[in-house]
Design a protein around this motif. Structure first.
Motif, PDB file in Angstrom:
ATOM      1  N   LYS A   1     -33.341   9.035  40.975  1.00 51.34           N
ATOM      2  CA  LYS A   1     -32.476   8.722  42.116  1.00 51.34           C
ATOM      3  C   LYS A   1     -33.297   8.288  43.324  1.00 51.34           C
ATOM      4  O   LYS A   1     -32.984   7.282  43.977  1.00 51.34           O
ATOM      5  N   VAL A   2     -34.346   9.020  43.620  1.00 46.35           N
ATOM      6  CA  VAL A   2     -35.200   8.682  44.757  1.00 46.35           C
ATOM      7  C   VAL A   2     -35.919   7.358  44.503  1.00 46.35           C
ATOM      8  O   VAL A   2     -36.061   6.527  45.402  1.00 46.35           O
TER       9      VAL A   2
ATOM     10  N   THR B   1     -34.904   4.777  42.805  1.00 49.35           N
ATOM     11  CA  THR B   1     -34.010   3.612  42.928  1.00 49.35           C
ATOM     12  C   THR B   1     -33.660   3.297  44.379  1.00 49.35           C
ATOM     13  O   THR B   1     -33.031   2.271  44.644  1.00 49.35           O
ATOM     14  N   GLU B   2     -34.052   4.155  45.311  1.00 49.62           N
ATOM     15  CA  GLU B   2     -33.827   3.844  46.724  1.00 49.62           C
ATOM     16  C   GLU B   2     -34.704   2.692  47.206  1.00 49.62           C
ATOM     17  O   GLU B   2     -34.389   2.036  48.198  1.00 49.62           O
ATOM     18  N   ALA B   3     -35.802   2.441  46.507  1.00 42.85           N
ATOM     19  CA  ALA B   3     -36.724   1.378  46.931  1.00 42.85           C
ATOM     20  C   ALA B   3     -37.012   0.361  45.833  1.00 42.85           C
ATOM     21  O   ALA B   3     -37.447  -0.749  46.126  1.00 42.85           O
TER      22      ALA B   3
ATOM     23  N   GLU C   1     -27.727   5.720  37.924  1.00 47.57           N
ATOM     24  CA  GLU C   1     -27.892   6.506  39.133  1.00 47.57           C
ATOM     25  C   GLU C   1     -27.795   5.676  40.417  1.00 47.57           C
ATOM     26  O   GLU C   1     -27.917   6.222  41.509  1.00 47.57           O
ATOM     27  N   LEU C   2     -27.559   4.386  40.270  1.00 50.32           N
ATOM     28  CA  LEU C   2     -27.220   3.592  41.456  1.00 50.32           C
ATOM     29  C   LEU C   2     -25.837   3.950  41.966  1.00 50.32           C
ATOM     30  O   LEU C   2     -25.534   3.763  43.146  1.00 50.32           O
TER      31      LEU C   2
ATOM     32  N   SER D   1     -27.282  12.266  40.602  1.00 48.40           N
ATOM     33  CA  SER D   1     -28.307  12.638  39.624  1.00 48.40           C
ATOM     34  C   SER D   1     -27.853  13.823  38.777  1.00 48.40           C
ATOM     35  O   SER D   1     -28.224  13.936  37.603  1.00 48.40           O
TER      36      SER D   1
ATOM     37  N   PRO E   1     -40.327   7.175  47.329  1.00 45.32           N
ATOM     38  CA  PRO E   1     -39.918   6.538  46.073  1.00 45.32           C
ATOM     39  C   PRO E   1     -41.100   6.249  45.141  1.00 45.32           C
ATOM     40  O   PRO E   1     -40.996   6.411  43.922  1.00 45.32           O
TER      41      PRO E   1
ATOM     42  N   SER F   1     -42.260   9.426  43.616  1.00 46.71           N
ATOM     43  CA  SER F   1     -41.254   9.866  42.645  1.00 46.71           C
ATOM     44  C   SER F   1     -41.443   9.163  41.311  1.00 46.71           C
ATOM     45  O   SER F   1     -41.379   9.798  40.247  1.00 46.71           O
TER      46      SER F   1
ATOM     47  N   LEU G   1     -30.631  16.723  47.441  1.00 49.18           N
ATOM     48  CA  LEU G   1     -30.034  15.426  47.751  1.00 49.18           C
ATOM     49  C   LEU G   1     -28.661  15.545  48.398  1.00 49.18           C
ATOM     50  O   LEU G   1     -28.060  14.531  48.761  1.00 49.18           O
TER      51      LEU G   1
ATOM     52  N   GLU H   1     -25.838  16.396  47.033  1.00 51.42           N
ATOM     53  CA  GLU H   1     -24.741  15.919  46.183  1.00 51.42           C
ATOM     54  C   GLU H   1     -23.632  16.968  46.124  1.00 51.42           C
ATOM     55  O   GLU H   1     -23.893  18.172  46.115  1.00 51.42           O
TER      56      GLU H   1
END
Length: 324
Positions: A52-53, A55-57, A115-116, A120, A241, A244, A291, A293
């Motif tokens: 998840k982290v 895919t942030e970048a 996970e976009l 997660s 990211p 990660s 996170l 969630e």
């Protein structure tokens, strides 16, 4: 998983793992196996948070690429220290290419894409359905896996658990259908891959590290090609990211496999594979605590039902006639 003497992969292997070995060279360490079991559960449970982290970048294909690259790097380093070579033979590498696609390239990419749009924690729970898919497929593809009442009950219970997690009585409201479908498809890739491995690589000579390192190396090449075709090179490398992705590969996809081999050798596959049932618990806890969630009552309840169902599908009688 693998068996202690002549290890063979089974369909209950946790998603972050991907090994094609039939012989183990894992060496016991001074650390108690219970501590290593707990550490392995944490590492694999946190994998979904790290995705998840990441895919942030980075694009999902890039996250998957980093994952297999750093995993391969970790295992190749172990091989270098041991002065052990990679497997040989065109046929072996051809089978490893298919195994890499089914056990690494496809599921790692699918989880990253999933996970976009989904938490997660949900991805971790979807991962726990892999033994359920495996049981259903093995009844068709593997003659030694005979159906029993217990295993059929586990499959049905697991399906009920999935519906509970998704809130079926509410019309699946609030659940991203595409992301969830991708995560479930990723979990389906593992048993398909294991069936292929059992049919083609079960008697291949070589240590787990050598075969898995080769498999991750092939997956790296596959994802390098896909990433170059469908994504643009990153223009920056944000700290968290990037760390990660490195941790996801080096720890979760590389060194954690070493720990798994050691556990299988020391305590046997039945105990070692129990790590599978801790992964969604840790993934959910990490997602909620770190996170932010959201967690509704049906998520942990449904996850518990899925895990019970998965455990039933793996249950086998030591001897005697099968369940009627």
């Amino acid at each position: 998983m693998s068996a202690p003497a002549t290890p063979r992969p089974t369909l209950a292997t946790p998603a972050p793992a991907a090994t094609t070995s039939t012989a183990t060279t894992a060496r016991p360490t001074g650390l108690d196996w219970r501590l290593r079991f707990a550490l392995l559960s944490i590492i694999w449970g946190f994998s979904f948070l790290l995705i998840k982290v990441g895919t942030e970048a980075y694009a999902p294909f890039q996250v998957a690429l980093g994952r297999v690259f750093f995993g391969a790097l970790a295992l190749l380093t172990v091989l270098l220290v041991r002065r052990e070579g990679l497997p040989r033979g065109r046929r072996t590498w051809a089978h490893l290419t298919v195994a890499a696609l089914l056990l690494n390239t496809a599921p790692f990419s699918l989880f990253a894409y999933a996970e976009l749009s989904i938490p997660s924690s949900l991805a971790g729970i979807c991962n726990a359905t892999s033994p359920l898919w495996g049981m259903a497929l093995s009844l068709v593809a593997l003659s030694e896996d005979r159906p029993t009442r217990r295993r059929f009950a586990g499959l049905g219970l697991g399906f009920i658990g999935v519906l509970t997690v998704l809130g079926a009585w509410q019309g699946f409201s609030g659940v991203d259908a595409k992301g969830t479908a991708l995560a479930l498809l990723a979990s389906l890739c593992y048993p398909i891959g294991w069936i292929y491995v059992r049919r083609t690589l079960a008697s291949t000579p070589g240590s787990p590290v050598a075969l898995t390192g080769a498999q991750l190396l092939v997956s790296t090449l596959q994802l390098l090609l896909v990433s170059s075709l469908f994504t643009s090179a990153p223009t920056s490398f944000p700290l968290w990211p990037t760390l990660s992705v490195i941790a996801l590969g080096a720890l979760g996809t590389g060194m954690a496999l070493q720990m798994q081999y050691g556990l299988v050798t020391e305590v046997g596959p039945t105990t070692a594979q129990m790590v599978t049932y801790f992964i969604p618990v840790i993934a959910t806890t990490a997602g909620v605590a770190l996170l932010g969630e959201q967690l509704h009552w049906n998520t942990p309840v449904g996850a518990a039902i899925v895990l019970i169902g998965a455990a039933l599908t793996q249950a086998r009688r030591p001897s005697g006639p099968a369940d009627a």
